[in-house]
Design a protein around this motif. Sequence first.
Motif, PDB file in Angstrom:
ATOM      1  N   HIS A 194       0.848  -1.238  -0.039  1.00  0.00           N
ATOM      2  CA  HIS A 194       0.007  -0.041  -0.008  1.00  0.00           C
ATOM      3  C   HIS A 194       0.986   1.276   0.191  1.00  0.00           C
ATOM      4  O   HIS A 194       2.065   1.335   0.806  1.00  0.00           O
ATOM      5  CB  HIS A 194      -0.991  -0.017   1.161  1.00  0.00           C
ATOM      6  CG  HIS A 194      -1.944   0.965   1.166  1.00  0.00           C
ATOM      7  ND1 HIS A 194      -1.681   2.386   1.451  1.00  0.00           N
ATOM      8  CD2 HIS A 194      -3.265   0.856   0.634  1.00  0.00           C
ATOM      9  CE1 HIS A 194      -3.089   3.046   1.204  1.00  0.00           C
ATOM     10  NE2 HIS A 194      -3.967   2.034   0.933  1.00  0.00           N
ATOM     11  N   PRO A 195       0.534   2.382  -0.777  1.00  0.00           N
ATOM     12  CA  PRO A 195       1.320   3.416  -0.687  1.00  0.00           C
ATOM     13  C   PRO A 195       1.600   4.251   0.650  1.00  0.00           C
ATOM     14  O   PRO A 195       2.671   4.816   0.715  1.00  0.00           O
ATOM     15  CB  PRO A 195       0.785   4.526  -1.689  1.00  0.00           C
ATOM     16  CG  PRO A 195      -0.150   3.836  -2.681  1.00  0.00           C
ATOM     17  CD  PRO A 195      -0.487   2.430  -1.569  1.00  0.00           C
ATOM     18  N   TRP A 196       0.804   3.819   1.667  1.00  0.00           N
ATOM     19  CA  TRP A 196       0.988   4.462   2.943  1.00  0.00           C
ATOM     20  C   TRP A 196       1.910   3.740   4.086  1.00  0.00           C
ATOM     21  O   TRP A 196       2.117   4.011   4.743  1.00  0.00           O
ATOM     22  CB  TRP A 196      -0.340   4.870   3.653  1.00  0.00           C
ATOM     23  CG  TRP A 196      -1.099   6.172   3.287  1.00  0.00           C
ATOM     24  CD1 TRP A 196      -1.694   6.430   2.085  1.00  0.00           C
ATOM     25  CD2 TRP A 196      -0.667   7.390   4.028  1.00  0.00           C
ATOM     26  NE1 TRP A 196      -2.236   7.553   2.299  1.00  0.00           N
ATOM     27  CE2 TRP A 196      -1.450   8.425   3.163  1.00  0.00           C
ATOM     28  CE3 TRP A 196      -0.014   7.743   4.907  1.00  0.00           C
ATOM     29  CZ2 TRP A 196      -1.484   9.726   3.640  1.00  0.00           C
ATOM     30  CZ3 TRP A 196       0.174   9.030   5.280  1.00  0.00           C
ATOM     31  CH2 TRP A 196      -0.823   9.989   4.768  1.00  0.00           C
ATOM     32  N   ALA A 197       2.135   2.354   3.309  1.00  0.00           N
ATOM     33  CA  ALA A 197       2.814   1.351   4.422  1.00  0.00           C
ATOM     34  C   ALA A 197       4.270   1.741   4.517  1.00  0.00           C
ATOM     35  O   ALA A 197       4.800   1.854   5.650  1.00  0.00           O
ATOM     36  CB  ALA A 197       2.652   0.044   3.826  1.00  0.00           C
ATOM     37  N   PRO A 198       4.852   2.585   3.682  1.00  0.00           N
ATOM     38  CA  PRO A 198       6.238   2.858   3.799  1.00  0.00           C
ATOM     39  C   PRO A 198       6.248   4.023   4.618  1.00  0.00           C
ATOM     40  O   PRO A 198       7.391   4.142   5.642  1.00  0.00           O
ATOM     41  CB  PRO A 198       6.854   3.498   2.462  1.00  0.00           C
ATOM     42  CG  PRO A 198       6.218   2.378   1.554  1.00  0.00           C
ATOM     43  CD  PRO A 198       4.770   2.453   2.041  1.00  0.00           C
ATOM     44  N   ILE A 199       5.286   4.883   4.663  1.00  0.00           N
ATOM     45  CA  ILE A 199       5.038   6.115   5.613  1.00  0.00           C
ATOM     46  C   ILE A 199       5.183   5.491   7.062  1.00  0.00           C
ATOM     47  O   ILE A 199       5.660   6.358   8.032  1.00  0.00           O
ATOM     48  CB  ILE A 199       3.745   6.994   5.085  1.00  0.00           C
ATOM     49  CG1 ILE A 199       4.331   7.608   3.948  1.00  0.00           C
ATOM     50  CG2 ILE A 199       3.938   8.054   6.313  1.00  0.00           C
ATOM     51  CD1 ILE A 199       3.296   8.608   3.296  1.00  0.00           C
TER      52      ILE A 199
END
Length: 242
Positions: A194-199
Amino acid sequence: MALSDTVTTVQQTIATTLGTRSLLGTNGLAYLFFSATALFYAHGWWTGDKRRTTRSRKRETNLDARYVAAGFALLLVAGATAAMVVPAGTHEYGVVSAEFESEQPTVIPVGQSNDVEYPLVNSGVLPVVSYVEPASDGVEVAESRRVLPAGGQAAATVTLHAAEQTGYYRRYVVEHRYLALLPVGVIDALYEMHPWAPIVAIDVLLGVPFYLLGVALLGTGRIRDRSRDGPSLLGRLGRRFR
């Protein structure tokens, strides 16, 4: 997008008022964050000092040291999140599907395509990993992932496809940006989830050690101030470093 627009507007307003461009971009956001934190602490110290001078009796203030450490950790996480979210976002290309040739890169003959460059700039002091992906039909992106060093620049090649009928069409790409505090392979794997997982992972990597360091310095008990002449929190922290 609303958060990004709001932060950008605030930065531009403050930069215009003070007459400096150093408050724009990621570096400017870091300067504003540091200044706000310093002003907040200075205000607390000043008001606390005024109360001490106007009171002659002894008083006691209880504050859980863990809350103090957690508060500063949250400020750090908020700044890191803003540094990753604010420069990213969705970018729009207005494509004209035409029946003629043009020198304009976004005016494309019917059914054909054209390449444009999407600029990538890292004005921060830490390297970042940037992903540029299509966000609509009629768009392709070559080499979507780029690693930008501190102060580095690059460009992603975006291919815009004109529709089969003449007219004006909107094409979109979206950029996701992350501080390169984890190995690039780990960021790739998290980004696939998910694009928010690294954040979230980077925030945890920053926030948890900072919180533990704060607890190690301040302890786990309550911060007490029983006398107007007693040592301040800053003084107690200084003694721990001696």
